[in-house]
Design an enzyme around this catalytic site. Sequence first.
Site, mmCIF file in Angstrom:
data_model
loop_
_atom_site.group_PDB
_atom_site.id
_atom_site.type_symbol
_atom_site.label_atom_id
_atom_site.label_comp_id
_atom_site.label_asym_id
_atom_site.label_seq_id
_atom_site.Cartn_x
_atom_site.Cartn_y
_atom_site.Cartn_z
ATOM 1 N N SER A 104 13.624 60.443 33.998
ATOM 2 C CA SER A 104 14.828 60.824 33.292
ATOM 3 C C SER A 104 15.307 59.722 32.340
ATOM 4 O O SER A 104 14.612 59.336 31.425
ATOM 5 C CB SER A 104 15.910 61.213 34.301
ATOM 6 O OG SER A 104 17.027 61.790 33.679
ATOM 7 N N ASP A 258 17.065 66.775 29.729
ATOM 8 C CA ASP A 258 18.004 67.665 30.418
ATOM 9 C C ASP A 258 19.448 67.187 30.303
ATOM 10 O O ASP A 258 20.366 67.888 30.726
ATOM 11 C CB ASP A 258 17.623 67.872 31.889
ATOM 12 C CG ASP A 258 17.635 66.593 32.719
ATOM 13 O OD1 ASP A 258 17.886 65.504 32.162
ATOM 14 O OD2 ASP A 258 17.369 66.688 33.936
#
Length: 456
Positions: A104, A258
């Site tokens: 991430s 995301d």
Amino acid sequence: MSYFGTDGIRGKFGQLPITPDFILKLGYVTGQVLMENNDNPARKPSVVIGKDTRLSGYVIEGALQAGFNAAGVDVHMLGPLPTPAIAHLTRSFNADAGVVISASHNPYYDNGIKFFSADGKKLTDEMQAAINDKLKAVMSQSDAGDAVIMPILDPASLGKNNRINDAKGRYIEFCKGSFPYQYDLSHLTIVVDCANGAGYSVAPRVMRELGANVIAINNEPDGININDDCGSTHPEGLQQAVLDQEADVGIALDGDGDRIVMVDETGQLIDGDGILYLLATKSATKAKGVVGTLMSNMGLELALKDAGIDFMRAKVGDRYVMQALETNGWILGGEPSGHILCLDKSRTGDAIIAGLQVLAVMQAQGRALSDLIEGFEVLPQKLVNVRLAKMQDPYDHDELVTAFEKAQSTLEGRGRLLIRQSGTEPMIRVMVESDDIIECDVMANDLADLIKSVLE
């Protein structure tokens, strides 16, 4: 012991659990669980695997693939794509699971694995527990020196691999389909900060194909520059680029695509709380309710209350936001960091789709982003991270509990205190919100110093 944290399995590459041999075993035992849950003996289970742009992704991809194949599972390789793309394509390919290789927003030297179920949602707690139990057993065998820890009963039962060449195009069309057909973006200049991550190719293309004049920055990944002073965790460069280019809006993704933060035409930053407020109150259909987290600013709660919109907090992590949304029958939720769930558009947090919904509101109302967010006020907030040698629970110490209770009493009615253990590293997060910015800073730092002195 659980190998899974709040967002899958994550760590520094080359150190347990992110080592090639561990990842090989993870693929194997996950494949075993899928085989055991396969209710159609006429077909082998299959998984899709995507990744971000880290160099270590090549090694992890190969190890995972080998483990799945050894367990009899077919693998579809997607290449670099945002996390939400893997969630979507898991369903699109009727796969039994989706796998994302990413850490991430972390630096390049970290990496991780997260899973999606067949319906494109995070794995159920039951399936995650089943994988973890098998993983512990295999690791125990390995520690004991057993020669065969991944038995192959019949080589004819091995899984196969294939690379999906049109995965990127499929996801781009899915994103574009979330934008109202009667609008386009031809009147907007948009700066897109791709974080040198998984969205470096698809995010600018989506916006361009909807008509926008797109200026892409940090879209040349080299395997080690992911999240490096760019993207949603370092939006200063985007803010300056919006001003320099006289753009209408800026969009920043994180490394796996995301998370989103946005910048209005004046260079002001709009985080996940601001995006939730705008989508909840300014969309054509006002939200019935919004799910935030323990980290959501109290200003969002108060603003939604004024608008007659229900608000509730879930634990930190988009899986908990999802659970709360499903329980309440709501469609909008997220975190200040920029994980935004729009369940009428996608089944997981998706930066591109969330950004498109904000752009759709701008188009529908013919208003600038700064105008749409005007009036939303956040309370001053101070977050201090206390790094420890090993994880400890501060609530096990009476001295700390007494200090926390005193601080909360002081803030009653005009702010709040949150003391939270990190789910991925030995760290205590101290967050203070107050209508007094000086009080915020002093209280957060004083509590952090006390925690460090007691727990060191």
